[in-house]
Design a protein around this motif. Structure first.
Motif, mmCIF file in Angstrom:
data_model
loop_
_atom_site.group_PDB
_atom_site.id
_atom_site.type_symbol
_atom_site.label_atom_id
_atom_site.label_comp_id
_atom_site.label_asym_id
_atom_site.label_seq_id
_atom_site.Cartn_x
_atom_site.Cartn_y
_atom_site.Cartn_z
ATOM 1 N N ASP A 186 141.411 51.283 118.902
ATOM 2 C CA ASP A 186 140.784 52.517 118.454
ATOM 3 C C ASP A 186 141.535 53.044 117.235
ATOM 4 O O ASP A 186 142.744 52.838 117.099
ATOM 5 N N GLU A 187 140.806 53.725 116.350
ATOM 6 C CA GLU A 187 141.435 54.149 115.094
ATOM 7 C C GLU A 187 142.506 55.221 115.304
ATOM 8 O O GLU A 187 143.324 55.452 114.427
ATOM 9 N N ASN A 188 142.503 55.866 116.463
ATOM 10 C CA ASN A 188 143.481 56.925 116.698
ATOM 11 C C ASN A 188 144.653 56.495 117.577
ATOM 12 O O ASN A 188 145.444 57.332 117.983
ATOM 13 N N VAL A 189 144.726 55.203 117.838
ATOM 14 C CA VAL A 189 145.851 54.710 118.629
ATOM 15 C C VAL A 189 147.150 54.924 117.846
ATOM 16 O O VAL A 189 147.209 54.603 116.675
ATOM 17 N N PRO A 190 148.172 55.515 118.479
ATOM 18 C CA PRO A 190 149.412 55.725 117.735
ATOM 19 C C PRO A 190 150.153 54.411 117.471
ATOM 20 O O PRO A 190 149.981 53.438 118.207
ATOM 21 N N PHE A 191 150.967 54.434 116.436
ATOM 22 C CA PHE A 191 151.656 53.213 116.003
ATOM 23 C C PHE A 191 152.560 52.658 117.092
ATOM 24 O O PHE A 191 152.687 51.457 117.248
#
Lengths: 161, 182
Positions: free
Chosen positions: A130-135
């Motif tokens: 998902d594009e909002n997954v944290p690094f």
């Protein structure tokens, strides 16, 4: 007062009209051509989920069908089967235990298949995140994939044009 | 001299309706099939090859062959405040001239200044070109723990290729590695 219907017109023969389908055929042909153009033979790589939105990228490399590791907002899935919840990840360790177990098992199976049926083990894995997954989470997933012999990562994105 | 068409020809051409029912049947079947398998969203991938498990940089340094290689180890770190650019020797300083400040601060509103980062990296690329670095095409990306994935993908877009003044697409740093969480 209502008009009296004309006695003369009563005997007019109604010609049997054919439904004019020409314009509909035109539209159909265009739709058909358009759909043929966008036809894909590779099969579905991801199944859409409400908590998974892929990031956009300018990359033009086309994906192949491989083993997928999906990281949605709440779950981690391998080949569309849930392995664990994101909340259950041990925050102290870099390795994700359950994911490592699952991927290692699949790697062993793939190697067996390579020996028995000559299906090549490409070591490739598609990371669908998902594009909002944290690094931090992404790094853990990448590290776990690398540790379990899937070291050729393919990050799946939506092509931007 | 051409003949004049006969004035007597009054025979009407009878219009024969085209029987398009079989075609319609086909269409009605084909359209749902194609709709089902149509690709409305074009997907693409970014390749990210990790070093094989079991070998690490520390292991390589013991190898006498790799010890002679010159490594530049360009690193870009994404933080909430902007980009830090550096290598083993140290980090570029921003306008504030301290290493604690990012070399390229984030723009107001939380967006990153990718264009400036690219300009800076093109400069670095020009400088380290043909200096014998074995890793002149590779770059290490690192980020703070809560930087979102989309920013990392966006960064990858900007650092792999660039378009020069003549409009040619050129490679910037196509070999991307992922570094540890800061």
């Amino acid at each position: 007062m209502a008009f009296i219907p004309s006695k003369r017109k009563k005997h007019l023969l109604f010609a049997q009209e054919e439904l004019n389908l020409t314009s509909m055929m035109d539209a159909m042909t265009i739709i058909l051509l358009f759909l043929l153009k966008t036809y894909s033979t590779t099969g579905e790589i991801i199944s859409p989920a409400s908590d998974l939105r892929l990031p956009y990228s300018l990359s033009t490399q086309a994906p192949h069908k491989e083993l997928t590791v999906s990281v949605t907002r709440d779950n981690i899935l391998v080949s569309d089967q849930r392995v664990m919840m994101v909340d259950d990840i041990d925050p102290r360790s870099t390795m994700i235990g359950a994911l490592y177990t699952e991927l290692s098992r699949r790697a062993r199976e793939a190697k067996q298949n390579e020996i028995q049926y000559a299906i090549p083990f490409t070591r490739e894995v598609i990371v669908v995140a998902d594009e909002n997954v944290p690094f931090q989470l992404l790094f853990k997933v990448i590290y776990t994939c690398g540790s379990s012999e899937y070291d050729k990562l393919r990050l799946l994105t939506i092509r931007e044009r | 001299m051409a003949f004049k068409p006969s004035q007597r020809s009054h025979t009407k051409i009878r219009e024969i309706p085209l029987d398009i029912r079989p075609v319609m049947n086909l269409m009605v079947c084909l359209i749902p099939i194609l709709l089902y398998s149509a690709e409305f969203v074009k997907l693409s991938i970014r390749e990210l090859n990790l070093p094989p498990a079991g070998t690490s940089d520390r292991g390589n340094q013991n190898n006498p062959l790799t010890e002679q290689e010159k490594r530049f180890q360009l690193t870009v770190i994404i933080s909430k405040r902007g980009f830090y650019i550096g290598n083993r020797a140290g980090y570029l300083t921003g306008e504030a001239n301290t290493q604690a400040e990012p070399a390229i601060p984030a723009m107001e509103g939380g967006n990153y200044d990718f264009e400036r980062l690219r300009q800076q990296l093109i400069e670095i690329k020009e400088k380290i070109k043909d200096q014998g670095f074995v890793d002149e095409n590779s770059i290490i990306i690192s980020a703070e723990a809560d930087i979102e994935y989309k920013h990392i993908i966006r960064l990858m877009d900007y650092i792999t290729i660039y378009t020069d003044a003549q409009g040619n697409e050129k490679e910037l740093f196509p070999q991307i590695n992922i570094g540890t969480v800061i």
